[in-house]
Scaffold this motif. Sequence first.
Motif, PDB file in Angstrom:
ATOM      1  N   UNK A 110     -69.819 -34.900  41.684  1.00 40.58           N
ATOM      2  CA  UNK A 110     -71.053 -35.380  41.075  1.00 40.58           C
ATOM      3  C   UNK A 110     -70.878 -35.606  39.588  1.00 40.58           C
ATOM      4  N   UNK A 169     -78.316 -36.433  32.106  1.00 38.94           N
ATOM      5  CA  UNK A 169     -78.438 -35.263  32.973  1.00 38.94           C
ATOM      6  C   UNK A 169     -77.547 -35.442  34.191  1.00 38.94           C
ATOM      7  N   UNK A 170     -76.655 -34.487  34.316  1.00 39.48           N
ATOM      8  CA  UNK A 170     -75.727 -34.571  35.444  1.00 39.48           C
ATOM      9  C   UNK A 170     -76.214 -33.656  36.555  1.00 39.48           C
ATOM     10  N   UNK A 171     -76.543 -34.050  37.667  1.00 43.45           N
ATOM     11  CA  UNK A 171     -76.963 -33.198  38.793  1.00 43.45           C
ATOM     12  C   UNK A 171     -75.763 -32.501  39.416  1.00 43.45           C
ATOM     13  N   UNK A 172     -75.652 -31.265  39.142  1.00 40.54           N
ATOM     14  CA  UNK A 172     -74.458 -30.534  39.603  1.00 40.54           C
ATOM     15  C   UNK A 172     -74.789 -29.584  40.742  1.00 40.54           C
ATOM     16  N   UNK A 173     -75.950 -29.253  41.021  1.00 39.47           N
ATOM     17  CA  UNK A 173     -76.292 -28.299  42.078  1.00 39.47           C
ATOM     18  C   UNK A 173     -76.215 -28.947  43.429  1.00 39.47           C
ATOM     19  N   UNK A 174     -75.660 -28.088  44.369  1.00 39.26           N
ATOM     20  CA  UNK A 174     -75.643 -28.517  45.758  1.00 39.26           C
ATOM     21  C   UNK A 174     -76.340 -27.448  46.563  1.00 39.26           C
ATOM     22  N   UNK A 183     -69.826 -30.330  43.088  1.00 40.19           N
ATOM     23  CA  UNK A 183     -70.288 -30.431  41.693  1.00 40.19           C
ATOM     24  C   UNK A 183     -69.313 -31.293  40.888  1.00 40.19           C
ATOM     25  N   UNK A 221     -68.388 -34.729  31.058  1.00 38.74           N
ATOM     26  CA  UNK A 221     -68.754 -34.545  32.459  1.00 38.74           C
ATOM     27  C   UNK A 221     -67.508 -34.502  33.341  1.00 38.74           C
ATOM     28  N   UNK A 232     -71.365 -38.959  37.565  1.00 36.10           N
ATOM     29  CA  UNK A 232     -72.231 -38.964  36.376  1.00 36.10           C
ATOM     30  C   UNK A 232     -71.501 -39.519  35.165  1.00 36.10           C
TER      31      UNK A 232
END
Lengths: 746, 167
Positions: free
Chosen positions: B32, A23-28, B29, B121, B36
């Motif tokens: 990140x 799971x990549x946390x993309x929200x800011x 994003x 990613x 990731x």
Amino acid sequence: MAKSMPRRSLIDGGVTPVAMSVTVPIRNVALEQEVAGWGDLANRASEFSNMFLQIEAKRAEQKGLIAGAVQAPTYEEVELAANLGKAVDLPGDRESFNIYEQKVYEASLAVTESHYATLATVKMYEAFAEAEGLGVTPEEMKDRLDVVVNSYTEIFSSVSPTSGAKLHLNLIRERNQKFVSYNKSWHADNKTKRQTDSIVFAGEAIENMPEVFSGHIHGTHISLSNSLNFERQKLLDKLVIDFGSDPNGEKIIDTQMDAFDAKRKEVEIEWLAENTVHGDFGLHYHSYLTPQEIAKSLRGGTDGKLETGDGFGDDVWVEGYEAPAWNMDADNQYPSDLANTMQHLYNRLDSEGRDAFAGLVASKVEDKRKEQNDAAAQADADEVALHQGDADAIYALLDVPRNELNASVFEQADKLLKESTMPQTKGPGVNAHLNKTAIRDHIAKLKKEVRDSQTGDDTGATAEEIISYNTAWKKAADPTVSKTEFAAYMHENRDALPLSGNGGYNWTDLRNTKTVFRDEAWLDFDKALADGRKVISAGLRPTPAEKMAAIGKQAAAERLMLKEQLADDLEARYGNELRGIRDDGGDWKEQSDPFKPDNLFDKYVKLKQQYAKPLFNLEFDENGMPRERLYGPEAAAAEAAAVKAEEEAAAAEAEVARQEQEAAAEVVRLKEEAAEEKRQAKLREASIDDLRVLAETLLPDKPDIFHKAVLALIKEKGIKLDPDIVEGNDQGALKTWVINVLRELD
Amino acid sequence: MWFMIAMAVVAAVGAMQKGQAQAASFKAQAAAMEVQAKWTRFQGKQEELKQRKQAADELESTLMHQARINAVAGAGLMDPFSGNPMGLKIQALDVGGTNYAMAKTNAIIVRKQANAAADMQLNQAAQARQAASAAKIQGFLGGASAGGQAYMGYQQTSTPSSSGAVT
């Protein structure tokens, strides 16, 4: 025991593949919040901006609409452009991005459209009013309005096709309203107008009916009656069309048609009478016939009987009818159309119409006669004036003192007399003093006088006396100067001339002259008297037919005689009274004129009416015309019934006389029979005695001799028996008779 | 009119700021995602190592089985009816080989899967960076658009002055 070997199995445990998720946390959140914040701000500002844009747009719209309304072409400009057939320029721009410009155009277009609509409506009203004034048909009205609608729509369509279509729709709607309204009122007005036209048409048809008669050409395929029937049907059709649906239509139609029929009858009678008296068919008019006789001849011919060729009494349609000579067409031998038409129309008349016709004929004949008399009198007057001028010139030449009369004067007088056109001698209708012989005698008398004076013979007359004589002679010759007036003149101038002698220059000579000339004037009196007497006795004098019919009929003959006596009496009394008026210097012309009030003629007509009714059951009208005998089938029938009654009365009287004669004869016969009976009885009595003797002496032994003796006895005694018995031919019967007689003896 | 322009300017600025913020967000994003991706590769490595250890364990277990067979067989306790020791060894090798191969394969799969995930990613990170750029441009365009819209509204709703000219 053996122990099993350990075995390796996958069941005992193994390695399975792994499953790994990342799971990549993309929200800011902060940045997202920032994005949302700016976005929200931008949106809200945008909404504000849009809201203010809408407000400004509304404001621009209002300003544009106001400006457009102000800047729009005026009504006059639109009208001028429309009259020139040009399109007007509108302010603003229909295709502009700017709302103001759009609205300016929109507003000016609306105003202009309004102007066009108003202008078109005005023009439509004008066209409507003009067309309405002309009373055009609804279809023509629609065409006229369409011209206005189309012209203005076409012009305005060049400005704005859409608005043009809208204007067209409005104008069409307006036009339709007007058209519907006009159509309704037009039909209502048109109905009234058509009804008025029908009444006018009926009036004209009635008014112009005499022209139909006078303008009819006889001998064409259409008869006069058919022409009138056609006119009548035409009028009836028109009235039915225009009034048929009205509540009172039937009454109006009946009124008009009754008026038409009444006028037709009146004109027919007038036309018949006019043609009878003045037309080619007027063969019944003769100068020697009275109006009453003419009227009578129209019904029964001049002799009072209905015969072929007598005229209206005949039916020219019957087979075998032979038209009289005066009623023949020159090209063929058929009765002329005019005669047929008259016959036809006359046959159509009822009793009342025939009465009116006969009266009108009598009136027209009288008028015609008067016209002829007047014309003749005028001709005579002209001639007399001409001759009087000639005579005056000669008298003026000679009317000088005697010593001035010389050969030259006489020569001039002779020349004037020779050149004059006056008649040589007195003749019918010529004044006695206006002829060459009378003036020549006068000149000769003067010549003799001059000659006698020159030779020394006394003429017995002075120049003054001659002048007086000449002056008095003119009065004596003047027919307008009555004897009474002349006598007064003589009395006033009695010293101017002697009564006699004086070479003819005396009053006696003048009085004789007056008498002669006055007698001439009396011819008119005699004529008037004769005419009046004819009228007064009209209907009382028996016709030849009546005389013939009365032959052998005492009652009818006595009736005719009495009527004739009444006619004689009335004529005589009228003549005596009229002469008395004349001799007394009264106006006998006035009194003998039926058209003057309180005239003598009317008096005797009334007397005739007074006496004829109770005596003969005859009626006369106010003109002295007999009603009963000459007018109408009913009257004719009544007259025939009266004559028939008279005949029946006479026949009954004769029958009574015959019966009386028969009764008298019967009495005589009965008396004779009684005497005969008595004589026979005596004979029989005597015979029986003789018979008894014979029977006693002969019968027993000699019967044959007995019978012979009986027969001889019968003959001797004159006994009436059957001739066969008496003659001895019937022995059996003789025996029977003898036996019977003998039995009576027993 | 001026309210409309002012609000339009605010809207334009807001739109631009919104674009900027979105660009920053996308960049974050991307970063990140890149982190990731690294972590994913690392995790894949760990998993690979686990699988390789399991392979080794399997080899050891196989050896233990063969030894137990030998021992049993050596004691004479063989069952004549249930097999021979060689057969049993072969069978033990077969099972052990299979498990070993499976464990090795798992190690490869895990590694490759981790790499793929990391690549993905990274790819997403690159997309986010592109989106950031686009968002920035969009922010500018949105601001310009708002300004243009304001200008157009001004032009659309402008009315002539008292002199009559349309401004």
